[in-house]
Write an enzyme that holds these catalytic residues in place. Structure first.
Site, PDB file in Angstrom:
ATOM      1  N   CYS A 268      18.953 -31.186 -28.633  1.00  0.00           N
ATOM      2  CA  CYS A 268      20.046 -30.481 -29.301  1.00  0.00           C
ATOM      3  C   CYS A 268      19.659 -29.024 -29.542  1.00  0.00           C
ATOM      4  O   CYS A 268      18.644 -28.739 -30.176  1.00  0.00           O
ATOM      5  CB  CYS A 268      20.377 -31.163 -30.624  1.00  0.00           C
ATOM      6  SG  CYS A 268      21.602 -30.267 -31.603  1.00  0.00           S
TER       7      CYS A 268
ATOM      8  N   CYS B 204       0.864  -1.175   0.000  1.00  0.00           N
ATOM      9  CA  CYS B 204       0.000   0.000   0.000  1.00  0.00           C
ATOM     10  C   CYS B 204       0.905   1.231   0.000  1.00  0.00           C
ATOM     11  O   CYS B 204       1.572   1.527   0.995  1.00  0.00           O
ATOM     12  CB  CYS B 204      -0.897  -0.028   1.237  1.00  0.00           C
ATOM     13  SG  CYS B 204      -2.092   1.311   1.309  1.00  0.00           S
TER      14      CYS B 204
END
Length: 492
Positions: A343, A318
């Site tokens: 790969c 807040c």
């Protein structure tokens, strides 16, 4: 007494060297320990006692051997002339397209950028062997190892202070000038020609702090300095939901991303997450609440609450609007993703074809060996996976689109293999860089399971991505071939 100043650049430098370097003025300093003056932020003084350095530096020796060169050397931390110093020595060779050694450190262990816009440049206390050296800076825009910003200086056999304004750093393999808002790392380098390097560095710092903090209005000071609170529903950012970042009003540090902002109807801007370690939590003076302040400058921001159930993160920062500024998302903003699917040649082949992908690089990640080689990874003992790092423009493509393609171009039902390639280095894996990427991946995997697939894909937080050897980069593009085990199939 003002010490004599002199130019430390040789006007007889070869034209080729002048092309890659900028001569910087220097000032002699006494042989005893002389501290860099005020209006600086210390990067490192190489002392473990009484140091006022801000950064958690971790200096590493790097040479052109990571790119196939043969230069060699080392760094050590020793005492010289009653100074705590970093000493770099070595032989710089141009063989195999090499030509550099360097001592490098990041500005933040988590890889977060440092905003140096309030400073003028870099200052060092150095002593060398009458050779030319350089300072290299890397930023959020320097993605490849051969990209950096450089300014050169000479170091003789006496201790001297060298000041290098940011305006003198030149880009290499980059189109844009230095952006000091997103500094990632700094290095002291020996490069560009064959010679024996021998340089001591006593201190290195940012200098010329133009204004440590912004001047505050009385209302801003009441909240930011004296820990007041603005009236609810009156702040400019309470109902503000543009895309961008919220920064500290006093020092400019990035605190929150707009993606973490939500509607709480409490009267103040609310966020469920902060930028990495940008906000510090402290017990409030009332003994009940938890105060939040800017980690960088200590400015009061507001309070944090948990357990309210507003969002899945169950946290509400807040924040007073008056404690923040807002910056719109940059048009050239980029994002990063890391995927492994066997790969890496084939994985890269498909991902680099996506519109919006800016660049790709193949490498190794997820293991326990620093700077591994391909030969080491192939032993299946490093824990690393062959992976691809993707840099993309989020305005043109999305992480979800990339992740969908990742799944559609390999067999994610195979464990620790892809076709004929067998081993943990060929595992299917997503290495996420934030919770949003993690959640997106989890949703896609759940969709695949609902479709009847037995998904073996590992989902892990991203660690260090180690770039693979040059001959692996853009393999299929350079060789005019196509993948043998990465075949596209539409699933989603």
């Amino acid at each position: 007494m003002k010490l004599p100043e002199y130019s430390i650049a040789s006007r007889w430098l070869p034209i080729a060297l002048l092309f890659v370097a900028v001569a910087i003025g220097g000032t002699l300093v006494p042989p005893h320990k002389a501290k860099i003056p005020p209006k600086t932020t210390l990067i490192d003084d190489f002392s473990s006692v009484g140091s006022k350095k801000r950064f958690g530096t971790n200096w590493q020796f790097v040479s052109d051997r990571v790119m196939g060169g043969v230069s060699s050397g080392k760094i050590e931390f020793i005492s010289d002339d009653e100074r705590s110093t970093m000493h770099m020595t070595g032989a710089v060779s141009l063989a195999n397209n090499g030509g550099f050694i360097q001592a490098r450190t990041g500005f933040n262990p988590e890889g977060r950028s440092f905003d140096a816009r309030r400073f003028t440049g870099i200052t060092l206390l150095v002593k060398g062997n009458a050779q030319q050296y350089a300072v290299h800076l890397r930023t959020g825009q320097t993605r490849m190892p051969w990209q950096y910003y450089q300014a050169a200086f000479s170091a003789n056999g006496q201790w001297q202070e060298v000041k290098i304004p940011f305006t003198l750093f030149l880009p290499y393999s980059l189109a844009n000038p230095l952006n000091t808002r997103t500094l990632k790392s700094i290095a002291v380098a020996a490069m560009g020609r064959e010679f024996e390097a021998d340089i001591f560095v006593d201190e290195i710092a940012f200098y010329g702090d133009k204004t440590m903090y912004k001047k505050l209005t009385p209302q801003e000071e009441r909240v930011i300095v004296n820990k007041g609170t603005e009236m609810p529903f009156t702040g400019k950012y309470d109902k503000h939901f543009e895309e961008g970042v919220y920064t500290c009003k006093r020092c400019g540090e990035v605190l929150f991303d707009s993606s973490s902002k939500f509607k709480s109807s409490c009267g103040w801007p609310s966020f469920d997450d902060q930028k990495a370690k940008a906000v510090t939590k402290l017990p409030d003076a009332d003994g009940l609440r938890t105060e939040i302040i800017c980690t960088n400058c200590g400015a009061h921001l507001g309070h944090v609450f948990t357990g309210e159930g507003y969002t899945p993160k169950n946290t509400r920062y807040c924040v007073n609007s008056v404690s923040m500024d807002f910056a719109l998302a940059e048009e050239n903003r980029t994002e990063r993703a890391i995927f492994a699917s066997g790969c890496f040649w084939g994985t890269e082949y498909h991902l680099q074809k996506v519109p919006g992908v800016i660049s790709t690089a193949v490498g190794y990640t997820g293991g326990n060996v620093d700077n591994p080689t391909y030969k080491q990874v192939c032993t299946d003992k490093t824990g690393h996976a062959e992976a691809v790092e993707v840099i993309y423009d989020p305005s043109k493509t999305s992480y979800e689109k990339l992740a969908r393609l990742f799944f559609e171009t390999h067999d994610f039902a195979q464990l620790n293999r892809q076709g004929p390639d067998i081993g943990t280095q060929y595992r299917s894996a997503v290495f996420y860089l934030d919770e949003k990427q993690k959640d997106t991946t989890a949703k896609l995997i759940e969709t695949l399971k609902q479709k009847g697939f037995d998904v073996k894909t590992e989902v892990s937080p991203a660690g260090k991505f180690w770039l693979a050897e040059n001959y692996h980069q853009d393999y299929y593009k350079n060789n005019g071939k196509t993948p043998y085990c990465h075949i596209y199939r539409k699933i989603f």
